[in-house]
Design a protein around this motif. Structure first.
Motif: not given
Length: 126
Positions: A27-35, A47-53, A119-126
């Motif tokens: 697995t890889r850790t994403a900088p954020g996620a969409v909830l 739908d809210v995009e959040m950063s980790s932390g 919903l999904r992780c928010a990755t830097s490449d989309g």
């Protein structure tokens, strides 16, 4: 005959760790996620995009995304996020654990008014 069976069992025992390593998902850790949030009273879905932390206020809830991970070979695949939800009115923890995007009911927030799920992780490449 017994030697053949023992040799087979020994061979399997030695091969099992190698098989486990081959099937282990990296697995890889994403900088954020969409909830996704749902207010059951008003029917409003956001739908809210959040950063980790990051912590967001949603009604009387404080939702914190601690981490989001996804399969390294499939960024759009099955994400799972470490999430904490606190009721700000009485400072009680309502949920703390991993939510799985493909199975939101597996480990869900139980609240009479609000639903929150990954919903999904928010990755830097989309």
């Amino acid at each position: 005959m017994i030697r053949a069976v023992l040799a087979g069992l020994l061979g399997f025992a030695l091969a099992a760790p190698a098989l486990a390593q081959q099937t282990q998902v990296r697995t890889r850790t994403a900088p954020g996620a969409v909830l996704r949030t749902l207010d059951r009273t008003s029917g409003e879905v956001i739908d809210v995009e959040m950063s980790s932390g990051q912590t967001m206020a949603y009604g009387s809830l404080q939702v914190t995304l601690q981490e989001c991970r996804f399969p390294a070979n499939n960024p759009s695949g099955d994400a799972f996020g470490l999430i904490k939800v606190v009721d700000a009115r009485d400072v009680s923890e309502l949920f703390a654990g991993w939510m799985v995007a493909s199975s939101p009911a597996l480990n869900a927030l139980e609240h009479p008014r609000y639903d929150v799920w990954l919903l999904r992780c928010a990755t830097s490449d989309g």
